[in-house]
Enzyme design. Sequence first.
Site, PDB file in Angstrom:
ATOM      1  CB  SER A  42       4.119  -1.848  -4.820  1.00 43.63           C
ATOM      2  OG  SER A  42       4.608  -2.093  -3.570  1.00 43.63           O
ATOM      3  CB  VAL A  43       0.500  -4.747  -2.409  1.00 42.15           C
ATOM      4  CG1 VAL A  43       1.505  -5.672  -2.644  1.00 42.15           C
ATOM      5  CG2 VAL A  43      -0.279  -5.490  -1.263  1.00 42.15           C
ATOM      6  CE  LYS A  44       6.317  -7.614  -1.950  1.00 39.69           C
ATOM      7  NZ  LYS A  44       6.169  -8.662  -1.073  1.00 39.69           N
ATOM      8  CG  ASP A  45       3.636   1.898  -0.163  1.00 41.97           C
ATOM      9  OD1 ASP A  45       4.912   1.575  -0.713  1.00 41.97           O
ATOM     10  OD2 ASP A  45       2.967   2.777  -0.893  1.00 41.97           O
ATOM     11  CB  ALA A  48       7.505  -1.201   3.688  1.00 43.59           C
TER      12      ALA A  48
END
Length: 327
Positions: A42-45, A48
């Site tokens: 996901s884009v959240k890597d 994060a």
Amino acid sequence: MKIKNNILETIGNTPMIKLNKIVSGISAQVFAKVEYFNPGNSVKDRMAIKMIEDAETSGKLKPGGTIVEGTSGNTGMGLALGAIVKGYRLICVTTDKQSKEKVDILKAVGAEVIICPTNVEPDDENSYYSTSRRLSSEIENSWYVNQYDNLSNSEAHYLSTGPEIWEQMGGRIDHFVVGVGTGGTISGVGRFLKEKNNKIKIWGIDSFGSIFKKYHETGEFDKNEIYPYLTEGIGEDILPENVDFKTIDHFEKVTDENAAIYARRLAKKEGILAGYSCGAAIAGLHQLKSNFKKNENVVVLLHDSGTRYIGKVYNDEWMKKQGFKLD
């Protein structure tokens, strides 16, 4: 030897893919920034790891510490990768509306998972916001990430996702469409793109049951706009500091059903098995099509992988149970 020293070095540089069949009826060319090619899918890597590194630099996160975060799943996965490589304990607090796949994946990568009820007020002691804050205050040597108000979130996208999109498109981009949850992606990418060309339109995809659209248009925080919905990862019942409303030109609301239908269509028509909120982005793209002109280029960001929703959106029985049509 062309090697990566650890999994974190594989984050970013995700592909831009031209959409063909699913954009029938849209006069502009449409390209998808497919973020499930990140290692955590996901884009959240991106944000994060940026939040972890900034917390390390500031001294908020110390060696051997515990990371605590409220997450719908994807941010938790990115944090888990960082925790593994850097040697931290991770506690993820999530809600009971998230898919079983997300919870199982978080546990598989070593996170401790606490599940809270969805249908409570944000300041309720049982909400996942309140639970995250409480745990971080109770656990010694812990750091509460707070992705909603942690501006390292949007900064990560200003520094990485935005420049990648600009470079991949050769600067020829007229519209950017993306779902809005914490606001980090749309605000960071939008800020970068508008600095390059202030004529680029930034379109936020919202859910029915979320307060973003009405607040953006009227400045009123209307609690009557808030009610439970199924789409995961977009929409909010709070106003995260990462949402830069000045950067966003318009919010478009999409129903749970249309988000699910378009996620399934994306898989069948383009071979892109993407997440529930990605279906919302494609549905919103079609709802906004009158704003796109021939010879214009539209980039839609696809947040995460459909493998996290096999038991929901991609399950015929689940679709029937919700009363959603199959096509």
